[in-house]
Design an enzyme around this catalytic site. Structure first.
Site, PDB file in Angstrom:
ATOM      1  N   ARG A   1       0.814  -1.222   0.000  1.00  0.00           N
ATOM      2  CA  ARG A   1       0.000   0.000   0.000  1.00  0.00           C
ATOM      3  C   ARG A   1       0.842   1.264   0.000  1.00  0.00           C
ATOM      4  O   ARG A   1       0.355   2.322  -0.348  1.00  0.00           O
ATOM      5  CB  ARG A   1      -0.942  -0.009   1.216  1.00  0.00           C
ATOM      6  CG  ARG A   1      -2.132  -0.940   1.001  1.00  0.00           C
ATOM      7  CD  ARG A   1      -2.910  -1.173   2.269  1.00  0.00           C
ATOM      8  NE  ARG A   1      -2.187  -2.058   3.174  1.00  0.00           N
ATOM      9  CZ  ARG A   1      -2.661  -2.499   4.326  1.00  0.00           C
ATOM     10  NH1 ARG A   1      -3.858  -2.125   4.721  1.00  0.00           N
ATOM     11  NH2 ARG A   1      -1.960  -3.301   5.088  1.00  0.00           N
TER      12      ARG A   1
ATOM     13  N   HIS B   1      -2.228  -0.543  -6.261  1.00  0.00           N
ATOM     14  CA  HIS B   1      -3.133   0.573  -6.532  1.00  0.00           C
ATOM     15  C   HIS B   1      -2.625   1.385  -7.718  1.00  0.00           C
ATOM     16  O   HIS B   1      -3.276   1.481  -8.760  1.00  0.00           O
ATOM     17  CB  HIS B   1      -3.243   1.424  -5.268  1.00  0.00           C
ATOM     18  CG  HIS B   1      -4.208   2.546  -5.383  1.00  0.00           C
ATOM     19  ND1 HIS B   1      -5.392   2.449  -6.084  1.00  0.00           N
ATOM     20  CD2 HIS B   1      -4.176   3.804  -4.890  1.00  0.00           C
ATOM     21  CE1 HIS B   1      -6.036   3.608  -6.012  1.00  0.00           C
ATOM     22  NE2 HIS B   1      -5.317   4.440  -5.301  1.00  0.00           N
TER      23      HIS B   1
ATOM     24  N   LYS C   1     -14.944   5.206   0.671  1.00  0.00           N
ATOM     25  CA  LYS C   1     -14.291   5.320   1.985  1.00  0.00           C
ATOM     26  C   LYS C   1     -13.414   6.555   2.034  1.00  0.00           C
ATOM     27  O   LYS C   1     -12.758   6.903   1.051  1.00  0.00           O
ATOM     28  CB  LYS C   1     -13.433   4.076   2.230  1.00  0.00           C
ATOM     29  CG  LYS C   1     -12.653   4.105   3.535  1.00  0.00           C
ATOM     30  CD  LYS C   1     -12.058   2.748   3.869  1.00  0.00           C
ATOM     31  CE  LYS C   1     -10.735   2.497   3.241  1.00  0.00           C
ATOM     32  NZ  LYS C   1     -10.138   1.218   3.638  1.00  0.00           N
TER      33      LYS C   1
ATOM     34  N   ARG D   1     -10.326   7.827   4.515  1.00  0.00           N
ATOM     35  CA  ARG D   1      -9.505   7.475   5.679  1.00  0.00           C
ATOM     36  C   ARG D   1      -8.926   8.751   6.275  1.00  0.00           C
ATOM     37  O   ARG D   1      -8.352   9.571   5.573  1.00  0.00           O
ATOM     38  CB  ARG D   1      -8.385   6.511   5.260  1.00  0.00           C
ATOM     39  CG  ARG D   1      -7.545   6.041   6.415  1.00  0.00           C
ATOM     40  CD  ARG D   1      -6.520   5.005   5.980  1.00  0.00           C
ATOM     41  NE  ARG D   1      -7.079   3.664   5.771  1.00  0.00           N
ATOM     42  CZ  ARG D   1      -7.437   2.836   6.752  1.00  0.00           C
ATOM     43  NH1 ARG D   1      -7.330   3.211   8.018  1.00  0.00           N
ATOM     44  NH2 ARG D   1      -7.928   1.648   6.486  1.00  0.00           N
TER      45      ARG D   1
END
Ligand code: R5P
Length: 290
Positions: free
Chosen positions: A90, A125, A188, A190
């Site tokens: 990530r 990603h 979402k 964060r």
């Protein structure tokens, strides 16, 4: 030959049997100062597979790289790393100046040590393929999503599969398409390690058996926010299916306490919630590479 570590012996045993290959455990002695002495079988075959999941990666990486270097000296010419959970995927850009792009550098370290890397549902990603993570080497990314989808379809035939964020949309679509399930994707935001907001999609969840499907459950806060949202919007039940059951700290209990009925995971990461095995998936992929 499959080389593995004793804390992953069950997964290793299953994989070795599925491949019809001998299994050897890396022998470790921890010195009082924190260093580790490693012992491998003295005559390793030319093609050797190392199984090492990289959950809790900082504790494992030095030993893994030493084992790989040692394996080459002991005869392994072609080394494959099977890492059912691949950490650091990530951190794929510098989000603030000076931040180390860990994905890139871990990828280079693994590429220097191994010829082939096999993993399951890596969190890619901003790069499209695992090959890009291990430059000059072969990277193979498998997915547990269809297996989880099959499990969900058996347990909850009328499930509405819900991705808790846009990135999980890919896994939810794969699982839903393979098993004819309805699906939708949440949004979402964060704000911190344990602070997330999840906005439900337009799809009507009222009275539905919602199953949240994601790649990783770490602190569980993403699943908790999505579960609470679904229940607040009238979902009849909420279950969870994840590829990687990290569930750090109180995460597992906290997800259950949020009203989640069942938690199912693949055995990429050994955990009490393991309900689906990736062994046949990985074994088939390794046979395909041979
Ligand atoms: C990130 O986008 C992943 O797909 C997961 O949603 C995330 O890693 C889960 O983290 P946590 O359980 O800490 O919310």
């Amino acid at each position: 030959m499959l080389l593995a570590f004793e804390d992953e012996a069950d997964l290793a045993q299953g994989l070795a049997s599925a491949l019809g290959q001998p299994l050897a455990l890396v022998r470790r002695h921890r010195f009082p100062d924190g260093e580790t002495r490693l012992r491998l079988p003295p005559d390793l075959p030319e093609r050797t597979i190392v199984l090492r999941g990289l959950q809790d990666p900082d504790a494992k990486l030095a030993v893994l790289l030493l084992a790989a270097a040692g394996a080459r000296e002991l005869g392994a010419r072609h080394l494959t790393l099977v890492s059912p959970y691949l950490a650091y995927m990530r951190q794929d850009m510098a989000f603030t100046p000076g931040e180390v792009v860990s994905q890139r550098h871990l990828g280079r370290l693994l590429a220097a040590a191994f010829d082939t890397l096999v993993t399951v549902d890596p969190h890619l990603h901003r790069v499209a393929t695992l090959d890009e993570v291990v430059p000059g080497r072969r990277g193979l990314a498998l997915s547990a999503a269809p297996l989880l989808g099959a499990h969900v379809a058996r347990q909850v035939p009328d499930a509405l599969l819900l991705a808790p964020d846009e990135e999980a949309g890919q896994w939810v679509r794969a699982a839903a398409t393979a098993h004819g399930l309805d699906h939708a994707v949440c949004r979402k935001q964060r704000h911190g390690d344990r602070e997330v907001d999840v906005a439900l999609p337009d799809a009507d969840v009222r009275g539905r058996a919602v199953v949240l499907l994601d790649d990783v459950a770490s602190t569980g806060r993403t699943l908790i926010a999505a579960a609470q949202g679904a229940l607040a919007h009238g979902a009849a039940t909420v279950d969870v299916a994840v590829s990687h059951a990290l569930f750090v700290g109180d995460a597992y209990a906290a997800v259950r306490a949020a009203g989640v009925r069942h938690i199912w995971s693949s055995d990429c990461v050994p955990h009490a919630s393991n309900a689906v095995s990736v062994v046949p998936l990985i074994a088939a992929a390794l046979r395909g590479l041979a």
